[in-house]
Design a protein around this motif. Sequence first.
Motif, PDB file in Angstrom:
ATOM      1  N   GLU A   1       0.833  -1.199   0.000  1.00 60.75           N
ATOM      2  CA  GLU A   1       0.000   0.000   0.000  1.00 60.75           C
ATOM      3  C   GLU A   1       0.868   1.250   0.000  1.00 60.75           C
ATOM      4  OE1 GLU A   1      -3.226   0.225  -0.295  1.00 60.75           O
ATOM      5  OE2 GLU A   1      -3.514  -1.951  -0.369  1.00 60.75           O
ATOM      6  N   ALA A   2       2.024   1.170   0.635  1.00 55.20           N
ATOM      7  CA  ALA A   2       2.934   2.316   0.676  1.00 55.20           C
ATOM      8  C   ALA A   2       3.442   2.679  -0.711  1.00 55.20           C
ATOM      9  CB  ALA A   2       4.108   2.010   1.604  1.00 55.20           C
TER      10      ALA A   2
ATOM     11  N   ILE B   1       1.898   2.058  -3.606  1.00 60.45           N
ATOM     12  CA  ILE B   1       0.778   2.630  -4.346  1.00 60.45           C
ATOM     13  C   ILE B   1       0.564   4.087  -3.944  1.00 60.45           C
ATOM     14  CG2 ILE B   1      -1.721   2.504  -4.715  1.00 60.45           C
ATOM     15  CD1 ILE B   1      -1.482  -0.545  -4.327  1.00 60.45           C
ATOM     16  N   LYS B   2       0.611   4.349  -2.657  1.00 61.04           N
ATOM     17  CA  LYS B   2       0.431   5.717  -2.155  1.00 61.04           C
ATOM     18  C   LYS B   2       1.545   6.627  -2.642  1.00 61.04           C
ATOM     19  CE  LYS B   2      -0.288   8.421   2.051  1.00 61.04           C
ATOM     20  NZ  LYS B   2      -0.399   8.393   3.538  1.00 61.04           N
ATOM     21  N   GLN B   3       2.786   6.110  -2.674  1.00 58.44           N
ATOM     22  CA  GLN B   3       3.919   6.910  -3.135  1.00 58.44           C
ATOM     23  C   GLN B   3       3.751   7.323  -4.595  1.00 58.44           C
ATOM     24  OE1 GLN B   3       6.743   5.879  -5.350  1.00 58.44           O
ATOM     25  NE2 GLN B   3       7.478   7.995  -5.143  1.00 58.44           N
ATOM     26  N   TRP B   4       3.266   6.405  -5.433  1.00 63.91           N
ATOM     27  CA  TRP B   4       2.995   6.722  -6.837  1.00 63.91           C
ATOM     28  C   TRP B   4       1.908   7.785  -6.946  1.00 63.91           C
ATOM     29  CZ3 TRP B   4       3.536   3.523 -11.696  1.00 63.91           C
ATOM     30  CH2 TRP B   4       4.719   2.755 -11.676  1.00 63.91           C
ATOM     31  N   GLU B   5       0.844   7.621  -6.188  1.00 70.67           N
ATOM     32  CA  GLU B   5      -0.260   8.580  -6.255  1.00 70.67           C
ATOM     33  C   GLU B   5       0.198   9.975  -5.835  1.00 70.67           C
ATOM     34  OE1 GLU B   5      -3.188   6.773  -3.781  1.00 70.67           O
ATOM     35  OE2 GLU B   5      -3.949   5.432  -5.371  1.00 70.67           O
ATOM     36  N   GLU B   6       1.058  10.042  -4.850  1.00 70.11           N
ATOM     37  CA  GLU B   6       1.572  11.341  -4.405  1.00 70.11           C
ATOM     38  C   GLU B   6       2.518  11.938  -5.435  1.00 70.11           C
ATOM     39  OE1 GLU B   6       3.353  10.477  -0.658  1.00 70.11           O
ATOM     40  OE2 GLU B   6       1.439  10.502   0.447  1.00 70.11           O
ATOM     41  N   GLU B   7       3.353  11.112  -6.049  1.00 66.47           N
ATOM     42  CA  GLU B   7       4.309  11.606  -7.032  1.00 66.47           C
ATOM     43  C   GLU B   7       3.612  12.179  -8.268  1.00 66.47           C
ATOM     44  OE1 GLU B   7       8.004   9.948  -9.825  1.00 66.47           O
ATOM     45  OE2 GLU B   7       7.396   8.834  -8.034  1.00 66.47           O
ATOM     46  N   PHE B   8       2.494  11.562  -8.655  1.00 62.47           N
ATOM     47  CA  PHE B   8       1.787  12.005  -9.860  1.00 62.47           C
ATOM     48  C   PHE B   8       0.518  12.794  -9.533  1.00 62.47           C
ATOM     49  CE2 PHE B   8       4.199   8.277 -11.321  1.00 62.47           C
ATOM     50  CZ  PHE B   8       4.783   8.779 -12.482  1.00 62.47           C
ATOM     51  N   ALA B   9       0.440  13.324  -8.332  1.00 61.50           N
ATOM     52  CA  ALA B   9      -0.773  14.011  -7.875  1.00 61.50           C
ATOM     53  C   ALA B   9      -1.155  15.192  -8.753  1.00 61.50           C
ATOM     54  CB  ALA B   9      -0.599  14.466  -6.421  1.00 61.50           C
ATOM     55  N   ASP B  10      -0.174  15.867  -9.323  1.00 61.49           N
ATOM     56  CA  ASP B  10      -0.448  17.065 -10.130  1.00 61.49           C
ATOM     57  C   ASP B  10      -0.551  16.761 -11.619  1.00 61.49           C
ATOM     58  OD1 ASP B  10      -0.410  18.679  -7.846  1.00 61.49           O
ATOM     59  OD2 ASP B  10       1.775  18.916  -7.956  1.00 61.49           O
ATOM     60  N   GLU B  11      -0.537  15.486 -11.974  1.00 62.33           N
ATOM     61  CA  GLU B  11      -0.601  15.088 -13.382  1.00 62.33           C
ATOM     62  C   GLU B  11      -2.004  14.583 -13.717  1.00 62.33           C
ATOM     63  OE1 GLU B  11       1.746  15.835 -15.206  1.00 62.33           O
ATOM     64  OE2 GLU B  11       3.628  15.731 -14.092  1.00 62.33           O
ATOM     65  N   PRO B  12      -2.358  14.602 -15.012  1.00 69.26           N
ATOM     66  CA  PRO B  12      -3.686  14.096 -15.417  1.00 69.26           C
ATOM     67  C   PRO B  12      -3.733  12.573 -15.420  1.00 69.26           C
ATOM     68  CG  PRO B  12      -2.448  14.781 -17.348  1.00 69.26           C
ATOM     69  CD  PRO B  12      -1.607  15.163 -16.153  1.00 69.26           C
ATOM     70  N   ILE B  13      -3.534  12.009 -14.235  1.00 67.08           N
ATOM     71  CA  ILE B  13      -3.482  10.558 -14.082  1.00 67.08           C
ATOM     72  C   ILE B  13      -4.459  10.122 -12.997  1.00 67.08           C
ATOM     73  CG2 ILE B  13      -2.053   8.567 -13.459  1.00 67.08           C
ATOM     74  CD1 ILE B  13       0.358  10.013 -14.515  1.00 67.08           C
ATOM     75  N   GLN B  14      -5.183   9.055 -13.294  1.00 67.09           N
ATOM     76  CA  GLN B  14      -6.110   8.470 -12.333  1.00 67.09           C
ATOM     77  C   GLN B  14      -5.702   7.019 -12.094  1.00 67.09           C
ATOM     78  OE1 GLN B  14     -10.435   6.883 -13.146  1.00 67.09           O
ATOM     79  NE2 GLN B  14     -10.574   9.069 -12.780  1.00 67.09           N
TER      80      GLN B  14
END
Length: 276
Positions: free
Chosen positions: A200-201, A203-216
């Motif tokens: 889970e860590a 997955i969360k790290q990826w979501e934080e890294e790409f938080a400002d990108e048009p990625i879902q």
Amino acid sequence: MKKILFPTDFSEVADNAFVHALEFAKIVNGELVLLHTFELPVYDNQFFPENYNVLFDSLQLIEFDMFKEEIPKLHNIATERNLDHIRMSHRLMDGNLLHNIKKAIKEEKIDFIVMGTSGATGWEAFFIGTNTGNVLTAVDVPVLSVPLESKFKKIETIGFTTRYRAKDKKALKDVLKIAKKTNAQVKCLYVKTNNSDVSEATIKQWEEEFADEPIQFSVIPSDDIQDTILDFILFKDIDVLAMLTYKRNFFVELLKPSLTQKFSNRLHIPILAIHE
């Protein structure tokens, strides 16, 4: 400027893929290298001692004449779509298709390949042993495979399957560059099976890294990877699916005849196969 290799046999399948190649060139600010290859038949010259060279010269001339006739038709397609500003060069090569593609990649410094595949079983054949399938596993540049049934539409959503590995992140960043050029959103899918080892860590790290990108990001628990990806294509309105080529057998299973019949309406989209 990116260089895109477009192998063509001037068939309906290839002409349809050519539209995608033109539009892709527009997106990535690229130019097209149109490649037509042919293999001359093998004859034992002991049976044709006098006209052996004449025979081969005649066959080469036929291929050249056909090449000259077909190229203007492709230029007309570009003009009809207001894409005649896309730079195009042409290569006519004798010999094995895969060998010539690899040679052209090296000599032309190719960045992408766009090829067509056809029919309900075309998806299966693409990954099993056709020309396109052979190219997929033998080159180290991304290959955009376009089924005959896939008519070009503006790319608004790019799907991307991931296993949250470092090499996946690199590929995702490359896909994101393409998405930004067409104002598309990237929708990432991770199918979490009972054997999944992604934390889970991570997955969360990826979501934080790409938080400002048009990625879902979507994480879906399931042991049926194939059906989950097919559902993802349908319900997320995916226009192009980007996948790494780390499991060729997985592609075979994903697109085997029973599934292509069951999910045929979902599979009429291009697949961008990215080499690891």
